[in-house]
Design a protein around this motif. Structure first.
Motif, short mmCIF file in Angstrom:
data_model
loop_
_atom_site.label_atom_id
_atom_site.label_comp_id
_atom_site.label_asym_id
_atom_site.label_seq_id
_atom_site.Cartn_x
_atom_site.Cartn_y
_atom_site.Cartn_z
N LEU A 349 -28.67 9.17 -60.14
CA LEU A 349 -27.52 9.86 -59.56
C LEU A 349 -27.83 11.34 -59.39
O LEU A 349 -27.46 11.96 -58.38
CB LEU A 349 -26.29 9.67 -60.45
CG LEU A 349 -25.80 8.23 -60.64
CD1 LEU A 349 -24.61 8.20 -61.58
CD2 LEU A 349 -25.43 7.62 -59.29
N GLY A 350 -28.50 11.91 -60.40
CA GLY A 350 -28.91 13.31 -60.28
C GLY A 350 -29.92 13.53 -59.17
O GLY A 350 -29.88 14.55 -58.47
N GLU A 351 -30.85 12.53 -59.00
CA GLU A 351 -31.81 12.63 -57.90
C GLU A 351 -31.09 12.66 -56.56
O GLU A 351 -31.43 13.45 -55.66
CB GLU A 351 -32.77 11.44 -57.96
CG GLU A 351 -33.68 11.40 -59.17
CD GLU A 351 -34.83 12.37 -59.04
OE1 GLU A 351 -35.15 12.77 -57.90
OE2 GLU A 351 -35.41 12.73 -60.08
N GLY A 352 -30.10 11.77 -56.41
CA GLY A 352 -29.36 11.74 -55.14
C GLY A 352 -28.59 13.03 -54.90
O GLY A 352 -28.57 13.55 -53.77
N ALA A 353 -27.97 13.55 -55.96
CA ALA A 353 -27.23 14.81 -55.80
C ALA A 353 -28.18 15.95 -55.45
O ALA A 353 -27.84 16.83 -54.65
CB ALA A 353 -26.48 15.13 -57.09
N LEU A 354 -29.39 15.94 -56.05
CA LEU A 354 -30.37 16.98 -55.73
C LEU A 354 -30.77 16.91 -54.26
O LEU A 354 -30.85 17.95 -53.58
CB LEU A 354 -31.59 16.81 -56.62
CG LEU A 354 -32.77 17.75 -56.34
CD1 LEU A 354 -32.37 19.19 -56.62
CD2 LEU A 354 -33.99 17.36 -57.17
N VAL A 355 -31.01 15.70 -53.76
CA VAL A 355 -31.39 15.56 -52.35
C VAL A 355 -30.26 16.03 -51.44
O VAL A 355 -30.50 16.75 -50.45
CB VAL A 355 -31.75 14.09 -52.05
CG1 VAL A 355 -31.86 13.85 -50.55
CG2 VAL A 355 -33.05 13.72 -52.74
N ALA A 356 -29.02 15.65 -51.78
CA ALA A 356 -27.89 16.08 -50.96
C ALA A 356 -27.78 17.60 -50.94
O ALA A 356 -27.55 18.22 -49.89
CB ALA A 356 -26.59 15.46 -51.48
N GLY A 357 -27.95 18.22 -52.11
CA GLY A 357 -27.87 19.68 -52.17
C GLY A 357 -28.98 20.36 -51.40
O GLY A 357 -28.75 21.33 -50.67
N VAL A 358 -30.21 19.85 -51.54
CA VAL A 358 -31.34 20.46 -50.85
C VAL A 358 -31.17 20.35 -49.34
O VAL A 358 -31.37 21.33 -48.59
CB VAL A 358 -32.66 19.79 -51.29
CG1 VAL A 358 -33.80 20.17 -50.35
CG2 VAL A 358 -33.00 20.20 -52.72
N LEU A 359 -30.79 19.16 -48.88
CA LEU A 359 -30.65 18.98 -47.43
C LEU A 359 -29.51 19.82 -46.88
O LEU A 359 -29.64 20.46 -45.82
CB LEU A 359 -30.42 17.51 -47.10
CG LEU A 359 -31.58 16.56 -47.34
CD1 LEU A 359 -31.23 15.17 -46.84
CD2 LEU A 359 -32.84 17.05 -46.67
#
Length: 826
Positions: A349-359
């Motif tokens: 879940l943290g990985e997905g949130a990180l990707v969303a934030g980066v993009l």
């Protein structure tokens, strides 16, 4: 105040459709990353949670030769429990059928950690049992029951024994994760091995001593045992349990992670396009807010908070989709991962949130900065566009964040940098090809109808936007073609490279006293086969330098080679399928050796070097007089090291052979095993079919990930279409005002969309073919035929799909009255 207003603005924009495309791009990226993350987390938790069970003990000593008795004796003196296991391939037969199996012989007390599971019959519930099979009985897994049509309690021929199969083996603690398990499993008692006659000189046996007990006693025994371990012996604990499984799964997950990054890259492009369109459509509203007193900082915070909420929603939905999709990945890799996996944790879940934030903030921040800096004068002068002094720096920041994601997914700085360079190079190459194709297509107007001329003219006039569409769609489609069509072409080329009469059976464990009898038996069956001698030896020195795994810290293959025993043989003439790559073939008897060129390169062996081998405790020194290239695809018996007759003749040897057995004579293999029970007959056709099945499962999993890539490409395509809608609306309105009919404009749009799709499909197919040819020739040493059918079919299919998708998005432009469109664009 800002939070409430931002939430209300987010809800309004989502309902109005202004942020739906941005939301879709973020959701797809998070879903792809989360799916692979959940899979990796489940496997990792399973490995950690069952470390001792995977060993079946606290410590294990593994070797390819019988272990010294003093290891078990010393463990017993320290109050530790021990047992032993042997694992080796062999043939078994029942009901007139023969089958190659992996036999595991276990001693009393096995397993020391974990539990065995067995069932009374196939399809029945399994139960936990305290120990393995009793002497004079055997357990078989369900696959073997099906292959040999076994019934519970039926006798099974195992070497010179007939053992009743008393149970179905459903799970072994030290085989929880069954990676690349090619053969069915048979479990028997260690006491029955001597009577079976299966363990003879030359047999491929893995010996394991299992040890369990109190931590303090284990630590003391380990400190005592480690200095006494010899070549080919290794000590495994829970910190390095089943390293081959960890390595295989790490590589698979790393590959899936890098494949996922294609989706992330395309999603980044879609985010940038959607954010740019959002900025262009909100310049007027922001200019009005500036006139009403809202500062640049407050305006930026308002939109930033709204985008934070959007990222949170996309991360939540994407994680849910990824969680559902990871079950499909687990199912696709069922042949690689056996046993029950625990549910994943919250890490992905943290990985997905990180990707969303980066993009979002890497590629939407530049348009947001432009939006906040809109001049108030735009209320009166709409021709004033957004300021763009920081746009380039903003996108550079976003690319830097994306590069960090790639390096993180690669798990290795060097590999990650190569991946960044590879992705960047591929994007640049595709962009160059697409731009050139657009320019060329724009010149092919000729004297055709209005729709054709106007469609190709528009294609060239909006060259940058159309190039972006082609690149995005082409990358996703190329990935699928490379793993689908090209993979099948490689398999077909490999199969065509095999001669029709290539050997498809290998026979090993042939003892010297059986050589003549076996040769007579094969001749009586009309089977032509050469029985080659085979001597097992361990490489000790190259010249005066001792050889050990520590000499090759960065080469896992070299480490495995020097730790194992080599198979040596002797020949008077150069074998068929061998070619001298350097030096000369044997001139006569002498202490000489011919080494396979690939092995020589890996271990740093050159012409004139002296190699010192230990053969059954006797040292043999030979000089390298030639290097050979081998045709491994010939399926003949080949050896890394050959000597002339007279060098190894006095060493203990077994024999090996290979021959071709037509499909209509398969029964001869079972008859051979019945006549010589100790022999192991390996069905190469079956093994290759199993390998292709395993590879197919891995490819299937990767193709599931690339479906996200294709979806992201479609979002980029749609985003590119929407980004041009306002401009196209004005163009079409002017043309309709000048007399162009709706049917003519419809034809022009369809031609443009078909050209974009066709070019994307053509470039993708050619790219997949080029990469496939490169892999075939440089990695697999094959020469597959290039077919024009695949590029043409891909271009046609992509053109149809793009035309349909684009038309659904842009057809409403023709429904807008010209006057309304002109007023809106004024």
């Amino acid at each position: 105040m800002n939070l409430t207003l931002a939430w209300r603005m987010l809800r309004r924009e989502l309902r109005g459709g202004e942020l739906r495309l941005l939301f879709a791009a973020l959701t797809i990226a998070v879903a792809a990353v989360s799916a692979v993350g959940f899979l990796a987390d489940r496997v990792g938790r399973g490995l950690e949670g069952e470390a001792r069970q995977m060993l079946g003990a606290d410590l294990v000593v593994a070797a390819d030769q019988p272990l010294p008795a003093e290891l078990a004796a010393e463990a017993g003196r320290r109050g530790l429990r021990t047992t032993q296991t042997l694992v080796f391939p062999s043939m078994v037969f029942a009901n007139g059928r023969a089958q190659l199996v992996e036999i595991k012989a276990v001693g009393a007390g096995y397993p020391l950690r974990g539990r065995l599971h067995s069932a009374a019959a196939p399809g029945q519930p399994d139960l936990t049992v305290d120990g393995g099979p009793q002497p004079k009985t055997a357990w078989a897994d369900e696959r073997l029951f099906g292959l040999l049509a076994l019934e519970p309690g039926a006798p099974l021929g195992i070497g010179q024994l007939q053992l009743p199969v008393s149970a179905v083996l459903t799970r072994e603690p030290d085989r929880s994760f069954n990676v690349f398990a090619m053969q069915p499993r048979l479990l028997m008692h260690l006491d029955d091995i001597a009577g079976s006659g299966l363990i003879q000189f030359g047999a491929r046996v893995r010996y394991r001593l299992l040890v369990a007990g109190e931590a303090a006693a284990l630590a003391q025994w380990r400190a005592w045992a480690e200095p006494r371990l010899g070549r080919g012996q290794r000590l495994e604990g829970i910190e390095n349990a089943r390293p081959e499984i960890r390595n295989a799964l790490d590589k698979a997950q790393r590959f899936l992670g890098l494949a996922t990054l294609l989706t992330v890259i395309l999603s980044a492009i879609a985010v940038a396009l959607a954010a740019r369109r959002y900025m262009q459509r909100h310049l007027d509203a922001c200019a009005v807010l500036r006139c009403l007193g809202m500062t640049q900082g407050r305006l930026l915070r308002l939109h930033a908070l709204s985008f934070v909420g959007l990222a949170a929603l996309a991360a939540a939905l994407g994680a849910g989709l990824g969680f559902a999709a990871h079950f499909a990945l687990v199912s696709a890799m069922a042949g690689l991962i056996a046993g029950e996996l625990p549910l994943p944790g919250a890490g992905p879940l943290g990985e997905g949130a990180l990707v969303a934030g980066v993009l979002l903030f890497g590629f939407a921040l530049p348009p947001l900065l432009q939006l906040a800096r809109v001049p108030t004068l735009r209320v009166l002068r709409r021709e004033l566009g957004p300021p763009a002094p920081l746009a380039v720096l903003g996108y550079a920041f976003g690319f830097a964040l994306l590069a960090m994601l790639i390096v993180r997914a690669a798990g290795d700085l060097r590999l990650g940098l190569f991946a960044v360079a590879g992705f960047s190079g591929a994007l640049a190459l595709f962009w160059g090809l697409a731009w050139s194709a657009v320019r060329i297509a724009g010149r092919l107007r000729g004297g055709a109808g209005f729709g054709w001329r106007q469609g190709l003219a528009t294609l060239a006039r909006h060259g940058a936007a159309n190039t972006l569409k082609i690149v995005a769609l082409g990358i996703g489609l190329m990935a699928l073609l490379l793993l689908g069509v090209t993979r099948l072409e490689l398999v077909d080329a490999w199969q065509k490279s095999l001669p029709a009469d290539a050997p498809n059976r290998f026979v090993i464990n042939i003892q010297p006293e059986q050589r003549q009898a076996l040769a007579d038996w094969l001749a009586g069956q009309g089977i032509a086969a050469e029985l080659a001698p085979m001597v097992r030896a361990r490489l000790l020195r190259i010249n005066e330098r001792p050889v050990s795994a520590a000499d090759f810290p960065d080469d896992e293959r070299a480490q495995r080679l020097v730790e194992r025993e080599f198979n040596l043989s002797w020949r008077r003439e150069l074998p068929a399928g061998n070619e001298i790559a350097g030096g000369r073939w044997f001139a006569g008897p002498g202490q000489e050796a011919s080494v396979e060129a690939g092995l020589a390169k890996t271990l740093g062996i050159g012409l004139g070097d002296r190699l010192l081998f230990s053969v059954a405790g006797v040292e043999k020194s030979v000089a390298v007089t030639s290097l050979r290239r081998l045709d491994w695809d010939s399926m003949r018996v080949n050896f890394f090291v050959l000597t002339p007759p007279g060098v190894l003749d006095d060493a203990p040897a077994s024999y090996i052979t290979s021959f071709h057995l037509p499909a209509e004579r398969r029964q001869a293999a079972a008859q051979l095993v019945e006549a010589f029970p100790n022999l192991t007959v390996i069905d190469i056709d079956a093994v290759l079919a199993q390998i292709q099945g395993v590879v197919g499962q891995v490819v299937g999993a990767v193709q599931l990930v690339f479906l996200f890539t294709l979806a992201a490409g479609a979002v980029v395509l749609y985003a590119a279409f929407l980004s041009a809608i306002d401009e196209r609306r004005f163009e079409l309105a002017v043309m309709r005002a000048l007399g162009a009919r709706r049917e003519q404009l419809r034809g022009a749009l369809l031609v443009e969309l078909a050209a974009v799709g066709g070019l994307a499909g053509l470039i993708a197919a050619l790219g997949a073919a080029a990469v496939g040819q490169l892999l075939a020739r440089q990695v697999f040493e094959l020469a597959p035929e290039f077919s024009l059918a695949s590029p043409l079919l891909a271009a046609l299919g992509c053109a149809l799909a793009t035309t349909l998708a684009g038309w659904l998005g842009m057809r409403r432009l023709l429904a807008v009255p010209p006057l309304a469109a002109l007023r809106q664009g004024a």
